[in-house]
Design an enzyme around this catalytic site. Structure first.
Site, mmCIF file in Angstrom:
data_model
loop_
_atom_site.group_PDB
_atom_site.id
_atom_site.type_symbol
_atom_site.label_atom_id
_atom_site.label_comp_id
_atom_site.label_asym_id
_atom_site.label_seq_id
_atom_site.Cartn_x
_atom_site.Cartn_y
_atom_site.Cartn_z
ATOM 1 N N ILE A 2 -7.653 -4.589 0.877
ATOM 2 C CA ILE A 2 -7.083 -4.150 -0.402
ATOM 3 C C ILE A 2 -6.442 -5.367 -1.078
ATOM 4 O O ILE A 2 -5.607 -6.054 -0.468
ATOM 5 C CB ILE A 2 -6.033 -3.033 -0.191
ATOM 6 C CG1 ILE A 2 -6.649 -1.845 0.588
ATOM 7 C CG2 ILE A 2 -5.462 -2.576 -1.530
ATOM 8 C CD1 ILE A 2 -7.797 -1.145 -0.082
ATOM 9 N N LYS A 19 -4.481 0.601 16.440
ATOM 10 C CA LYS A 19 -5.025 1.539 15.446
ATOM 11 C C LYS A 19 -5.900 2.604 16.116
ATOM 12 O O LYS A 19 -5.963 3.741 15.645
ATOM 13 C CB LYS A 19 -5.805 0.781 14.371
ATOM 14 C CG LYS A 19 -4.940 -0.179 13.533
ATOM 15 C CD LYS A 19 -3.805 0.515 12.797
ATOM 16 C CE LYS A 19 -3.164 -0.413 11.760
ATOM 17 N NZ LYS A 19 -2.004 0.195 11.081
ATOM 18 N N LYS A 30 7.563 12.698 15.903
ATOM 19 C CA LYS A 30 8.611 13.483 16.572
ATOM 20 C C LYS A 30 9.789 13.771 15.640
ATOM 21 O O LYS A 30 10.322 14.865 15.630
ATOM 22 C CB LYS A 30 9.114 12.730 17.805
ATOM 23 C CG LYS A 30 8.087 12.560 18.903
ATOM 24 C CD LYS A 30 7.820 13.836 19.669
ATOM 25 C CE LYS A 30 8.900 14.113 20.701
ATOM 26 N NZ LYS A 30 8.547 15.280 21.524
ATOM 27 N N ILE A 45 0.839 -1.209 0.000
ATOM 28 C CA ILE A 45 0.000 0.000 0.000
ATOM 29 C C ILE A 45 0.869 1.251 0.000
ATOM 30 O O ILE A 45 0.676 2.157 -0.826
ATOM 31 C CB ILE A 45 -0.960 -0.005 1.222
ATOM 32 C CG1 ILE A 45 -2.038 -1.078 1.008
ATOM 33 C CG2 ILE A 45 -1.596 1.368 1.419
ATOM 34 C CD1 ILE A 45 -3.079 -1.149 2.099
ATOM 35 N N SER A 72 -4.346 3.567 8.951
ATOM 36 C CA SER A 72 -4.977 2.940 10.119
ATOM 37 C C SER A 72 -5.848 1.758 9.686
ATOM 38 O O SER A 72 -5.623 1.151 8.627
ATOM 39 C CB SER A 72 -5.790 4.000 10.875
ATOM 40 O OG SER A 72 -6.213 3.521 12.125
#
Ligand code: COA
Length: 317
Positions: free
Chosen positions: A217, A188, A140, A32, A170
């Site tokens: 997916i 998540k 961060k 992805i 997510s």
């Protein structure tokens, strides 16, 4: 040979909308995230992808670079998002070699199917560490660069170029609760929450922060890990109101939207790209007999004849 655009990007986007932008992508060699990166690169961006596996990450970077002549794609292997220092070093290298970090995709994730009874504290912690701590570390390490990018690219900008944007990949497991996914659901949910905190704390600096939640997916590592190979395509599609698996292109298009000038005012949002699959998790089976299967009963216009109608009786005169 470059992968044809139609496999990872729809035709609606202008070719140079990300000219001169730089994307920093954790888990960028995955199915992805590499499609998301490929789409950005095709549309003018350069990119830096990170992964634990050196060979896989470097090979993916080379392959993604074929999306556009002249594209620069750095592949930084040996980088574990659980290690804040390795992310900090990668972000510094990206900014030094590619000049900036305008977009971040926090995509690195860990998943496997396991009941709580088969999950050790370390198994749970491992997924929490990769997903949650890894996302925190990514935020961060890259935020100083995103703030700089947002300063350079006002929202909206005169030239339509954008910067200072972060998205997180997510999942929808925690919306309803999902058996065999207690570890990933918890992780998540925390990522969605971090997304919201970033939108509130860094929105005033011009940074936007959003989640993309893919459904199932096709042909991805996630599907290989989560769906049984005994399920047919038809059976899986029946669990999705839109009637098909998602594609990597569906997710890449959503990414382009959020990073583009069209997504300027979207901040603190979860964009679910799943054909409404999560909305179908209705264990109670309202109005259905045991043999009534979605979407057949919808298409036949039927529901159970064995429910109390609740209609008012006509008054007898
Ligand atoms: N069921 C139950 N527990 C499992 C498991 C499974 N299928 N796979 C791993 N674990 C446990 C291990 O047993 C270990 O716990 P223990 O020490 O109590 O035995 C713990 O998880 C850590 O495993 P380890 O293999 O050392 O972790 P790692 O850091 O090398 O790998 C994983 C992380 C387990 C998430 C691995 O699957 C991975 O690298 N995933 C990345 C890719 C991915 O998941 N992509 C999908 C995205 S949707």
């Amino acid at each position: 040979m470059p992968i044809p655009r139609s496999e990872y990007l729809s035709t609606v986007w202008k070719d140079d909308i990300f000219a001169g932008r730089v994307a920093f992508v954790t888990g960028g060699a995955g199915t992805i995230c590499s499609a998301q990166t490929r789409a950005l690169v095709y549309l003018g961006a350069n990119a830096c992808i990170l992964g634990r596996n050196v060979e896989k990450t470097e090979a993916a970077a080379k392959d993604i670079a074929t999306a556009r002549p002249g594209a620069k794609v750095l592949g930084i292997g040996g980088c574990d998002v659980r290690d804040p220092e390795s992310l900090k070093t990668a972000a510094e290298r990206c900014a030094k070699e590619l000049g900036a970090i305008d977009f971040v995709i926090a995509g690195a994730a860990g998943n496997f199917v396991a009941p709580m009874s088969g999950l050790s504290a370390n198994g749970f912690k491992t997924v929490m560490d990769i997903d949650v701590l890894g996302t925190f570390n990514t935020i961060k390490a890259t935020m100083p660069y995103l703030i700089e990018s947002a300063k350079r690219n006002k929202n909206p900008s005169d030239d339509g170029l954008t910067g200072g944007r972060i998205i997180y990949v997510s999942a929808s497991f925690h919306y309803t609760g999902t058996p065999l996914q207690s570890h990933v659901s918890a992780a998540k949910a925390a990522i969605d929450s971090l997304m919201a905190s970033v939108s509130l704390e860094y929105g005033p600096y011009g940074v936007t922060s959003n989640v993309i939640t893919p459904g199932g997916i096709a042909n991805t590592e996630g599907m290989a890990r989560l769906s049984s190979s005994k399920m047919t395509q038809k059976q899986i599609a029946a669990g999705v109101p839109i009637g098909r698996y998602g594609t990597i292109r569906d997710i890449a298009d959503a990414t382009v939207y959020l990073f583009s000038d069209a997504g300027n005012y979207v901040n603190g949002e979860v964009l679910v790209v799943d054909g409404a699959a999560w909305r179908l998790h209705n264990g109670a089976g309202v109005g259905l007999d045991a043999d009534m299967k979605y979407p057949d009963f919808i298409l036949r216009g039927e529901f159970s004849k064995h429910v109390k109608t609740g209609r008012m009786e006509k008054a007898k005169l």
